[in-house]
Design an enzyme around this catalytic site. Structure first.
Site, PDB file in Angstrom:
ATOM      1  N   LYS A  25       0.842  -1.205   0.000  1.00 37.92           N
ATOM      2  CA  LYS A  25       0.000   0.000   0.000  1.00 37.92           C
ATOM      3  C   LYS A  25       0.875   1.252   0.000  1.00 37.92           C
ATOM      4  CE  LYS A  25      -3.715  -2.356   2.409  1.00 37.92           C
ATOM      5  NZ  LYS A  25      -4.210  -2.813   3.704  1.00 37.92           N
ATOM      6  N   GLN A  31      -5.133  -1.852   9.765  1.00 41.82           N
ATOM      7  CA  GLN A  31      -4.889  -3.155   9.146  1.00 41.82           C
ATOM      8  C   GLN A  31      -5.455  -4.264  10.033  1.00 41.82           C
ATOM      9  OE1 GLN A  31      -3.559  -3.561   6.079  1.00 41.82           O
ATOM     10  NE2 GLN A  31      -3.836  -5.775   6.234  1.00 41.82           N
ATOM     11  N   ASP A  84     -11.453   2.084   3.656  1.00 40.34           N
ATOM     12  CA  ASP A  84     -11.680   0.641   3.530  1.00 40.34           C
ATOM     13  C   ASP A  84     -13.160   0.316   3.312  1.00 40.34           C
ATOM     14  OD1 ASP A  84      -9.635  -1.253   3.609  1.00 40.34           O
ATOM     15  OD2 ASP A  84      -9.339  -1.039   5.770  1.00 40.34           O
TER      16      ASP A  84
HETATM   17  N1  GUN Z   1      -6.524  -7.293   6.039  1.00 37.25           N
HETATM   18  C1  GUN Z   1      -6.613  -8.034   4.910  1.00 37.25           C
HETATM   19  N2  GUN Z   1      -7.197  -7.307   3.925  1.00 37.25           N
HETATM   20  C2  GUN Z   1      -7.463  -6.097   4.453  1.00 37.25           C
HETATM   21  C3  GUN Z   1      -8.049  -4.908   3.919  1.00 37.25           C
HETATM   22  O1  GUN Z   1      -8.465  -4.819   2.762  1.00 37.25           O
HETATM   23  N3  GUN Z   1      -8.135  -3.870   4.782  1.00 37.25           N
HETATM   24  C4  GUN Z   1      -7.710  -3.931   6.054  1.00 37.25           C
HETATM   25  N4  GUN Z   1      -7.846  -2.861   6.824  1.00 37.25           N
HETATM   26  N5  GUN Z   1      -7.165  -5.012   6.579  1.00 37.25           N
HETATM   27  C5  GUN Z   1      -7.042  -6.086   5.774  1.00 37.25           C
END
Ligand code: GUN
Length: 285
Positions: free
Chosen positions: A55, A99, A122
């Site tokens: 990211k 996350q 998200d």
């Molecule tokens: N953990 C695995 N995929 C994601 C995601 O798309 N967003 C977040 N915040 N955590 C994750």
């Protein structure tokens, strides 16, 4: 004649969209607005470390300011909530992402509720999920959103099609089903308790697999000519990244299929960047 086994190249589409975003961000910066994303990462989960790094790299490519805040596994729930409040109030950041997964002593629901829905890039806040389910979304969970972008780019028509989604998470399965429904597909949600899963899947024109088990979907699950989307990210015994779909045997049967890696994954990150830019524009209108 129906062509089978067309690879949906998520990486290529992600690169194309990210190039467009880079140009848009350059223009926004000229007008004094730099989109900002903060990612809060708790603990040392190795998969999370990889996601967060990817990211961060994508944000840097596009010109989005990206900050990764790392906290020890031992951070308390109250401390994490206070950190979220701090970023809710910080005008430099238009997107906040915590996350997942979080350590067991922290209540994930409380954390997701604490994020300002206007910065919830998200799309996991119940207000944003509710808006999606009511048919007027602003922030959409990035994985299903990226899959819809793939359908659009490859001109895959969803209207009236039988779509089966395997997996019912709030992050992928449930929002995916809603988005397919909004595109006028006839949607069935399958999960670990579904009976006769392979037979059900063989009815699908569109099959989205988010079950989290390596190579679970074999060619016996797939109707000839179906579109197969693989959301899986699993490690096999050799430590190699594999999807939920046995690509080599399913590809010759499917019309379109996404690979792992290089399919859905890069699109998830791309839609996160997209929503950060959109959020910045909305917050500064
Ligand atoms: N953990 C695995 N995929 C994601 C995601 O798309 N967003 C977040 N915040 N955590 C994750």
């Amino acid at each position: 004649m129906l062509v089978l086994g067309v690879n949906i190249d998520g990486k290529q589409l992600a690169n194309l969209l990210q190039e467009q975003m880079k140009e848009e961000v350059a223009l926004l910066k000229e007008s004094g607005l730099t989109p900002g994303l903060v990612v809060l990462l708790v603990g040392e989960d190795s998969a999370s470390q990889v996601y967060v790094r990817n990211k961060d790299l994508a944000a840097a490519r596009i010109g989005i300011v990206s900050k990764v805040e790392r906290y020890p596994e031992t951070i308390t729930e109250a401390e994490l909530l206070a950190e979220i409040d701090k970023y809710n109030a910080d005008p430099q950041f238009h997107g906040i992402l915590v996350q997942l997964p979080l350590p067991k002593h922290i209540d994930e629901n409380k954390v997701l509720l604490a994020i300002d829905p206007n910065k919830d890039v998200d799309g996991f806040h119940p207000l944003n999920l509710g808006a999606l389910f009511a048919g007027h979304p602003t922030m959409i969970p990035c994985t299903p959103y990226g899959i819809i972008k793939m359908f659009e780019h490859y001109d895959i028509d969803l209207e009236g099609k039988n779509a089966v989604v395997i997996g019912r998470s709030n992050i992928v399965g449930k929002p995916m089903a809603q988005l397919l429904l909004q595109k006028n597909a006839t949607v069935t949600m399958a999960h670990s308790k579904t009976k006769n899963l392979a037979a059900l899947c063989r009815q699908a024109d569109i099959l989205v697999v988010a079950i989290g088990r390596g190579h679970f979907v074999t060619k016996d699950f797939v109707k000839p000519g179906a579109v197969v989307i693989d959301v899986g990210m699993n490690r096999n015994e050799a430590g190699k990244l594999i999807g939920d779909v046995a690509y080599d045997e399913v590809a010759p049967v499917a019309s379109y299929i996404t690979p792992v890696p290089g399919g859905v994954g890069p699109m998830t990150i791309t839609m996160l960047m997209y929503q950060t830019i959109e959020s910045a524009k909305r917050l500064h209108r």
